[in-house]
Write a protein that holds these residues in place. Structure first.
Motif, PDB file in Angstrom:
ATOM      1  N   LEU A   1      -4.915 -19.901  15.630  1.00 12.46           N
ATOM      2  CA  LEU A   1      -6.158 -19.403  15.808  1.00 12.46           C
ATOM      3  C   LEU A   1      -6.252 -18.146  16.688  1.00 12.46           C
ATOM      4  CD1 LEU A   1      -7.966 -22.954  16.745  1.00 12.46           C
ATOM      5  CD2 LEU A   1      -8.573 -21.511  14.956  1.00 12.46           C
ATOM      6  N   ASN A   2      -5.357 -17.925  17.642  1.00  7.45           N
ATOM      7  CA  ASN A   2      -5.331 -16.712  18.543  1.00  7.45           C
ATOM      8  C   ASN A   2      -3.963 -16.170  18.079  1.00  7.45           C
ATOM      9  OD1 ASN A   2      -3.537 -19.008  19.584  1.00  7.45           O
ATOM     10  ND2 ASN A   2      -4.017 -18.481  21.561  1.00  7.45           N
ATOM     11  N   PRO A   3      -3.851 -15.387  17.082  1.00  7.52           N
ATOM     12  CA  PRO A   3      -2.610 -14.728  16.667  1.00  7.52           C
ATOM     13  C   PRO A   3      -2.244 -13.681  17.759  1.00  7.52           C
ATOM     14  CG  PRO A   3      -4.306 -13.900  15.191  1.00  7.52           C
ATOM     15  CD  PRO A   3      -4.922 -15.039  16.124  1.00  7.52           C
ATOM     16  N   GLY A   4      -3.069 -13.056  18.437  1.00  5.60           N
ATOM     17  CA  GLY A   4      -2.429 -12.141  19.503  1.00  5.60           C
ATOM     18  C   GLY A   4      -1.647 -12.783  20.609  1.00  5.60           C
TER      19      GLY A   4
ATOM     20  N   PRO B   1       0.089 -20.144  21.454  1.00  6.23           N
ATOM     21  CA  PRO B   1      -0.487 -20.120  20.158  1.00  6.23           C
ATOM     22  C   PRO B   1      -1.277 -21.792  20.089  1.00  6.23           C
ATOM     23  CG  PRO B   1       1.813 -20.446  19.716  1.00  6.23           C
ATOM     24  CD  PRO B   1       1.513 -20.210  21.195  1.00  6.23           C
ATOM     25  N   LYS B   2      -2.588 -21.729  19.502  1.00  3.28           N
ATOM     26  CA  LYS B   2      -3.034 -22.882  19.444  1.00  3.28           C
ATOM     27  C   LYS B   2      -3.411 -22.806  17.877  1.00  3.28           C
ATOM     28  CE  LYS B   2      -3.758 -23.903  23.670  1.00  3.28           C
ATOM     29  NZ  LYS B   2      -2.894 -24.815  24.254  1.00  3.28           N
TER      30      LYS B   2
END
Length: 67
Positions: free
Chosen positions: A42-45, A50-51
């Protein structure tokens, strides 16, 4: 990888540890799946925490079960 479909909530948000438990893989295998595009966080940055959504976990399982 587990032979049975993950039982996670498709609308839920999961940590790496819980994602690995749902898929039945190690964190190194999960990193390989991510690198190969089978699962997208969900948060590739954020590469450190990571989630993953429940929907992406189920989609990953469906993709890998066909291989």
């Amino acid at each position: 990888m587990r032979e049975t479909m993950p039982t996670c909530d498709p609308n839920g948000v999961y940590s790496v540890k819980r994602t690995c438990a749902e898929l039945g893989v190690s964190h190194k295998t999960l990193m390989k799946y991510r690198k190969n595009g089978y699962i997208i966080p969900l948060n590739p940055g954020n590469i450190f925490r990571p989630k993953y959504s429940g929907e992406s976990i189920i989609n990953c399982w469906n993709r890998l079960i066909r291989i």
